[in-house]
Design a protein around this motif. Structure first.
Motif, PDB file in Angstrom:
ATOM      1  N   CYS A   7       0.843  -1.199   0.000  1.00 16.38           N
ATOM      2  CA  CYS A   7       0.000   0.000   0.000  1.00 16.38           C
ATOM      3  C   CYS A   7       0.881   1.253   0.000  1.00 16.38           C
ATOM      4  CB  CYS A   7      -0.895  -0.005   1.233  1.00 16.38           C
ATOM      5  SG  CYS A   7      -1.915   1.473   1.377  1.00 16.38           S
ATOM      6  N   PRO A   8       0.621   2.234  -0.877  1.00 20.92           N
ATOM      7  CA  PRO A   8       1.437   3.459  -0.897  1.00 20.92           C
ATOM      8  C   PRO A   8       1.234   4.353   0.320  1.00 20.92           C
ATOM      9  CG  PRO A   8      -0.295   3.575  -2.554  1.00 20.92           C
ATOM     10  CD  PRO A   8      -0.353   2.207  -1.953  1.00 20.92           C
ATOM     11  N   LEU A   9       0.135   4.174   1.075  1.00 21.16           N
ATOM     12  CA  LEU A   9      -0.096   5.011   2.249  1.00 21.16           C
ATOM     13  C   LEU A   9       0.464   4.406   3.528  1.00 21.16           C
ATOM     14  CD1 LEU A   9      -3.684   6.433   1.771  1.00 21.16           C
ATOM     15  CD2 LEU A   9      -1.507   7.519   1.347  1.00 21.16           C
ATOM     16  N   CYS A  10       0.110   3.151   3.797  1.00 15.23           N
ATOM     17  CA  CYS A  10       0.522   2.552   5.072  1.00 15.23           C
ATOM     18  C   CYS A  10       1.695   1.591   4.915  1.00 15.23           C
ATOM     19  CB  CYS A  10      -0.654   1.853   5.750  1.00 15.23           C
ATOM     20  SG  CYS A  10      -1.262   0.398   4.863  1.00 15.23           S
ATOM     21  N   ALA A  11       2.086   1.252   3.695  1.00 15.36           N
ATOM     22  CA  ALA A  11       3.235   0.407   3.366  1.00 15.36           C
ATOM     23  C   ALA A  11       3.063  -1.040   3.823  1.00 15.36           C
ATOM     24  CB  ALA A  11       4.522   0.997   3.922  1.00 15.36           C
ATOM     25  N   LEU A  12       1.861  -1.463   4.170  1.00 11.94           N
ATOM     26  CA  LEU A  12       1.624  -2.860   4.517  1.00 11.94           C
ATOM     27  C   LEU A  12       1.346  -3.657   3.251  1.00 11.94           C
ATOM     28  CD1 LEU A  12      -0.544  -2.389   7.715  1.00 11.94           C
ATOM     29  CD2 LEU A  12       1.853  -3.036   7.584  1.00 11.94           C
ATOM     30  N   ASP A  13       1.652  -4.942   3.266  1.00 10.65           N
ATOM     31  CA  ASP A  13       1.533  -5.749   2.057  1.00 10.65           C
ATOM     32  C   ASP A  13       0.344  -6.707   2.081  1.00 10.65           C
ATOM     33  OD1 ASP A  13       2.518  -7.362   4.001  1.00 10.65           O
ATOM     34  OD2 ASP A  13       4.143  -8.213   2.808  1.00 10.65           O
ATOM     35  N   HIS A  14      -0.725  -6.349   2.743  1.00  8.19           N
ATOM     36  CA  HIS A  14      -1.924  -7.180   2.787  1.00  8.19           C
ATOM     37  C   HIS A  14      -2.912  -6.793   1.692  1.00  8.19           C
ATOM     38  CE1 HIS A  14      -0.754  -7.210   7.232  1.00  8.19           C
ATOM     39  NE2 HIS A  14      -0.357  -8.354   6.702  1.00  8.19           N
ATOM     40  N   THR A  15      -2.447  -6.210   0.611  1.00  8.90           N
ATOM     41  CA  THR A  15      -3.320  -5.701  -0.438  1.00  8.90           C
ATOM     42  C   THR A  15      -3.861  -6.833  -1.310  1.00  8.90           C
ATOM     43  OG1 THR A  15      -1.432  -5.327  -1.887  1.00  8.90           O
ATOM     44  CG2 THR A  15      -2.118  -3.496  -0.511  1.00  8.90           C
ATOM     45  N   ALA A  20      -9.973  -3.677 -11.451  1.00  8.82           N
ATOM     46  CA  ALA A  20      -8.833  -2.858 -11.872  1.00  8.82           C
ATOM     47  C   ALA A  20      -8.185  -2.124 -10.700  1.00  8.82           C
ATOM     48  CB  ALA A  20      -9.281  -1.847 -12.916  1.00  8.82           C
ATOM     49  N   LEU A  21      -8.732  -2.252  -9.498  1.00  9.87           N
ATOM     50  CA  LEU A  21      -8.221  -1.535  -8.333  1.00  9.87           C
ATOM     51  C   LEU A  21      -7.464  -2.458  -7.400  1.00  9.87           C
ATOM     52  CD1 LEU A  21     -11.251   0.693  -7.322  1.00  9.87           C
ATOM     53  CD2 LEU A  21      -9.193   1.410  -8.504  1.00  9.87           C
ATOM     54  N   TRP A  22      -6.487  -1.896  -6.702  1.00  6.34           N
ATOM     55  CA  TRP A  22      -5.821  -2.565  -5.584  1.00  6.34           C
ATOM     56  C   TRP A  22      -6.422  -1.986  -4.316  1.00  6.34           C
ATOM     57  CZ3 TRP A  22      -2.825  -6.684  -6.134  1.00  6.34           C
ATOM     58  CH2 TRP A  22      -2.242  -6.918  -7.371  1.00  6.34           C
ATOM     59  N   ILE A  23      -6.679  -2.813  -3.321  1.00  6.86           N
ATOM     60  CA  ILE A  23      -7.316  -2.383  -2.081  1.00  6.86           C
ATOM     61  C   ILE A  23      -6.466  -2.817  -0.902  1.00  6.86           C
ATOM     62  CG2 ILE A  23      -9.363  -2.588  -0.622  1.00  6.86           C
ATOM     63  CD1 ILE A  23     -10.959  -3.075  -3.189  1.00  6.86           C
ATOM     64  N   PRO A  25      -6.800  -3.560   2.968  1.00 10.03           N
ATOM     65  CA  PRO A  25      -7.806  -3.729   4.013  1.00 10.03           C
ATOM     66  C   PRO A  25      -7.411  -3.084   5.340  1.00 10.03           C
ATOM     67  CG  PRO A  25      -6.613  -5.764   3.687  1.00 10.03           C
ATOM     68  CD  PRO A  25      -6.142  -4.809   2.634  1.00 10.03           C
ATOM     69  N   ASP A  26      -6.134  -2.757   5.519  1.00 15.15           N
ATOM     70  CA  ASP A  26      -5.677  -2.168   6.775  1.00 15.15           C
ATOM     71  C   ASP A  26      -6.061  -0.698   6.902  1.00 15.15           C
ATOM     72  OD1 ASP A  26      -4.376  -4.520   7.806  1.00 15.15           O
ATOM     73  OD2 ASP A  26      -2.889  -4.205   6.235  1.00 15.15           O
ATOM     74  N   CYS A  27      -5.835   0.086   5.817  1.00 14.65           N
ATOM     75  CA  CYS A  27      -6.143   1.514   5.889  1.00 14.65           C
ATOM     76  C   CYS A  27      -7.324   1.914   5.002  1.00 14.65           C
ATOM     77  CB  CYS A  27      -4.914   2.351   5.544  1.00 14.65           C
ATOM     78  SG  CYS A  27      -4.396   2.252   3.817  1.00 14.65           S
ATOM     79  N   GLY A  28      -7.790   0.996   4.125  1.00 11.68           N
ATOM     80  CA  GLY A  28      -8.936   1.291   3.276  1.00 11.68           C
ATOM     81  C   GLY A  28      -8.603   2.041   2.002  1.00 11.68           C
ATOM     82  N   HIS A  29      -7.322   2.236   1.709  1.00  5.32           N
ATOM     83  CA  HIS A  29      -6.908   2.977   0.519  1.00  5.32           C
ATOM     84  C   HIS A  29      -7.120   2.130  -0.729  1.00  5.32           C
ATOM     85  CE1 HIS A  29      -4.777   5.843  -1.907  1.00  5.32           C
ATOM     86  NE2 HIS A  29      -3.881   4.947  -2.268  1.00  5.32           N
ATOM     87  N   GLU A  30      -7.611   2.762  -1.804  1.00  2.00           N
ATOM     88  CA  GLU A  30      -7.797   2.098  -3.086  1.00  2.00           C
ATOM     89  C   GLU A  30      -7.035   2.852  -4.144  1.00  2.00           C
ATOM     90  OE1 GLU A  30     -11.952   1.909  -3.936  1.00  2.00           O
ATOM     91  OE2 GLU A  30     -12.414   0.709  -2.178  1.00  2.00           O
ATOM     92  N   TRP A  31      -6.375   2.133  -5.075  1.00  2.62           N
ATOM     93  CA  TRP A  31      -5.624   2.769  -6.138  1.00  2.62           C
ATOM     94  C   TRP A  31      -5.530   1.817  -7.316  1.00  2.62           C
ATOM     95  CZ3 TRP A  31      -3.506   0.077  -2.251  1.00  2.62           C
ATOM     96  CH2 TRP A  31      -2.462  -0.786  -2.522  1.00  2.62           C
TER      97      TRP A  31
END
Length: 112
Positions: A7-15, A20-23, A25-31
């Motif tokens: 994740c580009p925001l929280c840097a955790l790898d549970h995405t 077409a989106l990556w999500i 689940p830890d911070c809720g960021h989608e990109w």
């Protein structure tokens, strides 16, 4: 799962991918894959361009009238232990010695 980006925001790898989106689940960021990191857009800066963080101390640079209070914030008033307003890089929350629960614009503050 090894090809999933962090994740580009929280840097955790549970995405995980959802169409077409990556999500994340830890911070809720989608990109999407082509999105640039939004980290630099949400940096909170004071009037001089210095980055502010949670818990910093700032100083008011001019006299400000406070809505709901008869006590103005004078130039030089110290605001300790600030909190950043989520999704708003132009405002911070904090307390002065006399007024609690302030929301202030960062253009009237400088880092102490």
């Amino acid at each position: 799962m090894s090809d999933a980006p962090a994740c580009p925001l929280c840097a955790l790898d549970h995405t995980y991918a959802d169409g077409a989106l990556w999500i994340c689940p830890d911070c809720g960021h989608e990109w999407s894959d082509g999105d640039a990191p939004t980290e630099s857009a949400s940096v909170v800066r004071d009037c001089n361009g210095n980055p502010l963080a949670e818990g910093d101390t700032v100083v008011v640079i001019k006299d400000l009238k406070v809505k709901g209070s008869s006590i103005p914030l004078k130039q030089g008033t110290v605001i300790r232990n600030i909190r950043l307003v989520e999704d708003d890089p132009e405002h911070i929350e904090g307390h002065s010695d006399k007024i609690k629960g302030l929301v202030l614009k960062t253009c009237f503050l400088r880092k102490a």
